[in-house]
Design a protein around this motif. Structure first.
Motif, PDB file in Angstrom:
ATOM      1  N   ILE A  55      10.983  -6.046  -8.369  1.00  0.00           N
ATOM      2  CA  ILE A  55       9.559  -6.337  -8.171  1.00  0.00           C
ATOM      3  C   ILE A  55       9.258  -6.519  -6.687  1.00  0.00           C
ATOM      4  CG2 ILE A  55       7.751  -8.041  -8.592  1.00  0.00           C
ATOM      5  CD1 ILE A  55       9.023  -8.538 -11.332  1.00  0.00           C
ATOM      6  N   LEU A  56      10.094  -7.308  -6.007  1.00  0.00           N
ATOM      7  CA  LEU A  56       9.890  -7.537  -4.577  1.00  0.00           C
ATOM      8  C   LEU A  56      10.030  -6.239  -3.793  1.00  0.00           C
ATOM      9  CD1 LEU A  56       9.450  -9.477  -2.226  1.00  0.00           C
ATOM     10  CD2 LEU A  56      11.919  -9.906  -2.200  1.00  0.00           C
ATOM     11  N   GLY A  57      11.028  -5.419  -4.147  1.00  0.00           N
ATOM     12  CA  GLY A  57      11.236  -4.150  -3.456  1.00  0.00           C
ATOM     13  C   GLY A  57      10.060  -3.204  -3.611  1.00  0.00           C
ATOM     14  N   CYS A  58       9.477  -3.143  -4.807  1.00  0.00           N
ATOM     15  CA  CYS A  58       8.319  -2.277  -5.048  1.00  0.00           C
ATOM     16  C   CYS A  58       7.127  -2.717  -4.208  1.00  0.00           C
ATOM     17  CB  CYS A  58       7.948  -2.295  -6.531  1.00  0.00           C
ATOM     18  SG  CYS A  58       9.098  -1.421  -7.613  1.00  0.00           S
ATOM     19  N   ILE A  59       6.896  -4.017  -4.168  1.00  0.00           N
ATOM     20  CA  ILE A  59       5.764  -4.531  -3.392  1.00  0.00           C
ATOM     21  C   ILE A  59       5.948  -4.252  -1.904  1.00  0.00           C
ATOM     22  CG2 ILE A  59       4.535  -6.623  -2.707  1.00  0.00           C
ATOM     23  CD1 ILE A  59       5.146  -7.748  -5.490  1.00  0.00           C
ATOM     24  N   LEU A  60       7.162  -4.499  -1.398  1.00  0.00           N
ATOM     25  CA  LEU A  60       7.434  -4.244   0.016  1.00  0.00           C
ATOM     26  C   LEU A  60       7.316  -2.763   0.352  1.00  0.00           C
ATOM     27  CD1 LEU A  60      10.458  -6.641   0.733  1.00  0.00           C
ATOM     28  CD2 LEU A  60       8.077  -6.900   1.457  1.00  0.00           C
ATOM     29  N   GLY A  61       7.762  -1.905  -0.576  1.00  0.00           N
ATOM     30  CA  GLY A  61       7.666  -0.469  -0.353  1.00  0.00           C
ATOM     31  C   GLY A  61       6.233  -0.004  -0.194  1.00  0.00           C
ATOM     32  N   VAL A  62       5.352  -0.507  -1.049  1.00  0.00           N
ATOM     33  CA  VAL A  62       3.936  -0.144  -0.956  1.00  0.00           C
ATOM     34  C   VAL A  62       3.341  -0.656   0.347  1.00  0.00           C
ATOM     35  CG1 VAL A  62       1.650  -0.528  -1.959  1.00  0.00           C
ATOM     36  CG2 VAL A  62       3.595  -0.018  -3.445  1.00  0.00           C
ATOM     37  N   VAL A  63       3.695  -1.881   0.728  1.00  0.00           N
ATOM     38  CA  VAL A  63       3.183  -2.463   1.975  1.00  0.00           C
ATOM     39  C   VAL A  63       3.596  -1.612   3.172  1.00  0.00           C
ATOM     40  CG1 VAL A  63       3.355  -4.436   3.544  1.00  0.00           C
ATOM     41  CG2 VAL A  63       3.056  -4.815   1.094  1.00  0.00           C
ATOM     42  N   VAL A  64       4.847  -1.142   3.186  1.00  0.00           N
ATOM     43  CA  VAL A  64       5.329  -0.309   4.292  1.00  0.00           C
ATOM     44  C   VAL A  64       4.527   0.989   4.374  1.00  0.00           C
ATOM     45  CG1 VAL A  64       7.275   1.084   5.104  1.00  0.00           C
ATOM     46  CG2 VAL A  64       7.663  -1.260   4.322  1.00  0.00           C
ATOM     47  N   VAL A  65       4.306   1.645   3.234  1.00  0.00           N
ATOM     48  CA  VAL A  65       3.555   2.912   3.236  1.00  0.00           C
ATOM     49  C   VAL A  65       2.125   2.677   3.712  1.00  0.00           C
ATOM     50  CG1 VAL A  65       2.640   4.772   1.791  1.00  0.00           C
ATOM     51  CG2 VAL A  65       4.978   3.957   1.449  1.00  0.00           C
ATOM     52  N   VAL A  66       1.499   1.606   3.252  1.00  0.00           N
ATOM     53  CA  VAL A  66       0.135   1.295   3.684  1.00  0.00           C
ATOM     54  C   VAL A  66       0.089   1.084   5.193  1.00  0.00           C
ATOM     55  CG1 VAL A  66      -1.702  -0.437   3.573  1.00  0.00           C
ATOM     56  CG2 VAL A  66      -0.608   0.355   1.473  1.00  0.00           C
ATOM     57  N   CYS A  67       1.084   0.405   5.734  1.00  0.00           N
ATOM     58  CA  CYS A  67       1.136   0.190   7.186  1.00  0.00           C
ATOM     59  C   CYS A  67       1.279   1.506   7.934  1.00  0.00           C
ATOM     60  CB  CYS A  67       2.289  -0.746   7.535  1.00  0.00           C
ATOM     61  SG  CYS A  67       2.044  -2.461   7.029  1.00  0.00           S
ATOM     62  N   VAL A  68       2.091   2.419   7.410  1.00  0.00           N
ATOM     63  CA  VAL A  68       2.254   3.730   8.030  1.00  0.00           C
ATOM     64  C   VAL A  68       0.936   4.500   8.010  1.00  0.00           C
ATOM     65  CG1 VAL A  68       3.389   5.975   7.839  1.00  0.00           C
ATOM     66  CG2 VAL A  68       4.716   3.875   7.503  1.00  0.00           C
ATOM     67  N   VAL A  69       0.247   4.455   6.883  1.00  0.00           N
ATOM     68  CA  VAL A  69      -1.039   5.151   6.759  1.00  0.00           C
ATOM     69  C   VAL A  69      -2.065   4.548   7.713  1.00  0.00           C
ATOM     70  CG1 VAL A  69      -2.972   5.649   5.206  1.00  0.00           C
ATOM     71  CG2 VAL A  69      -0.619   5.872   4.382  1.00  0.00           C
TER      72      VAL A  69
END
Length: 284
Positions: free
Chosen positions: A132-146
Motif C-alpha cells: 500500500i505504501l509503495g503504491c502511494i509513493l509510486g503515484v506521488v513520484v509520477v505526479v512530481c515528474v509530471v
C-alpha cells in the motif's frame, strides 16, 4: 448491417451485466461474516487492498470519462480514439469502494459488529502494508515528474513527453497491482487451513462471470472502433478480468475439488438466508 446495429446493444448489455455481477460479488463475504458473527477463515488483507484498489480505479475512470484534457491526450496517443471507459465503470468502482470499506470495518472493529474477534487474519500483514505504501509513493513520484514537465497541459507533445495522462495511468496501475496481489493471502490461508470455510464461494462465482463479460464488452467496443488500442490503451480493465479469473479458478478448485467437504461449507447458505450460524450448528 443488422449485426453492426446489435453490437452497441450487446456491449451495453454486457457492460451492465458485468456491473451487476461484480457489484453483487461484494455482498456475500460481508453477509457471510455477519451470519457467522466472525471473520475467521479469512484475512483483512483482501478487503483492505480492495479499498486502495477501488479508490484508484474510481479516480482513473472518472478522469478518463470526464476530463477533456485527459481524453484529448489519450486521443493524441491512440490515433484519435477515445477511452473505452464507460459510466458503469465509474459506478462500479464507487460501489466497490463503499462495500470494501464496510467489509474491512468488520475486521478492524469486530465488537462493533458483534463479532467474536479473530486471532488470525484480523491485522494486515507487513507485506500488504508495504504494498500500500509503495503504491502511494509510486503515484506521488509520477505526479512530481509530471509537475516538472513544461508540456504537461498540452496535447501536441503527448506522444513523447510527460503529461497528466501519465499520472492517470500511474493511478490506474495501482488497481492492477492490487489485483495481482490481493487474492494471494487468502489462497495461502485456505491452503494452510485445508479448507475454504469462511471464504465466500458465491463472491468468486459472481466475480468470474463479471470478468468474462467485462473482457467481452471491451472486445466488442474495440471491434466497433476498428482498432484494438481500445484494449492496449486501457490495459487495466483488460488485465483485471484475466487476473481475477485466474485466481477465481484457483478458489473454485480449492472449494469444489481440493478441500471439498471441509467443515463449515454450509455456513454460507445459512448466512445468505439471514440465519445466524453458531459453531455447534456447522456440519460437513
Amino acid at each position: 448491417m443488422v449485426a453492426a446495429d446489435l453490437l452497441p446493444v450487446l456491449s451495453g448489455i454486457f457492460g451492465w451485466t458485468y456491473f451487476i455481477c461484480w457489484s453483487l460479488s461484494f455482498y456475500p463475504q460481508s453477509m457471510l461474516n455477519f451470519g457467522r458473527r466472525s471473520t475467521s477463515g479469512t484475512t483483512v488483507d483482501f478487503p483492505l487492498l480492495n479499498c486502495l484498489g477501488f479508490s484508484a480505479y474510481m479516480v482513473s475512470n472518472f478522469v478518463f470519462f470526464y476530463s477533456p484534457l485527459i481524453r484529448a491526450q489519450y486521443a493524441a496517443r491512440h490515433k484519435g480514439l477515445t477511452p473505452t471507459v464507460q459510466f458503469n465503470d465509474i459506478t462500479f468502482a464507487a460501489h466497490g469502494l463503499l462495500l470494501s470499506i464496510v467489509t474491512t470495518s468488520q475486521y478492524f472493529f469486530p465488537r462493533v459488529w458483534g463479532f467474536t474477534p479473530s486471532v488470525v487474519g484480523s491485522r494486515p500483514s507487513r507485506f500488504i502494508l508495504g504494498t500500500i505504501l509503495g503504491c502511494i509513493l509510486g503515484v506521488v513520484v509520477v505526479v512530481c515528474v509530471v509537475l516538472g514537465s513544461p508540456v504537461r497541459d498540452t496535447t501536441g507533445d503527448a506522444l513523447g513527453a510527460w503529461v497528466w495522462l501519465d499520472a492517470v495511468y500511474a493511478v490506474s496501475y495501482v488497481k492492477l497491482i492490487v489485483t495481482l496481489l490481493k487474492y494471494t493471502p487468502q489462497v495461502i490461508l485456505n491452503y494452510r487451513n485445508k479448507s475454504t470455510a469462511g471464504w465466500s464461494i458465491v463472491q468468486i462465482l459472481l466475480d468470474f462471470s463479471g470478468g468474462i463479460l467485462s473482457i467481452s464488452q471491451q472486445g466488442i467496443d474495440s471491434y466497433m472502433q476498428g482498432d484494438w488500442s481500445g484494449i492496449t490503451g486501457n490495459p487495466v480493465k483488460f488485465f483485471l478480468g484475466n487476473v481475477s479469473m485466474i485466481y477465481d479458478s484457483i478458489f473454485m478448485a480449492q472449494h469444489y475439488v481440493l478441500y471439498r467437504g471441509a467443515e463449515g461449507k454450509s455456513d454460507e447458505v445459512a448466512a445468505l438466508l439471514g440465519r445466524r450460524v453458531d459453531e455447534e450448528e456447522r456440519i460437513d
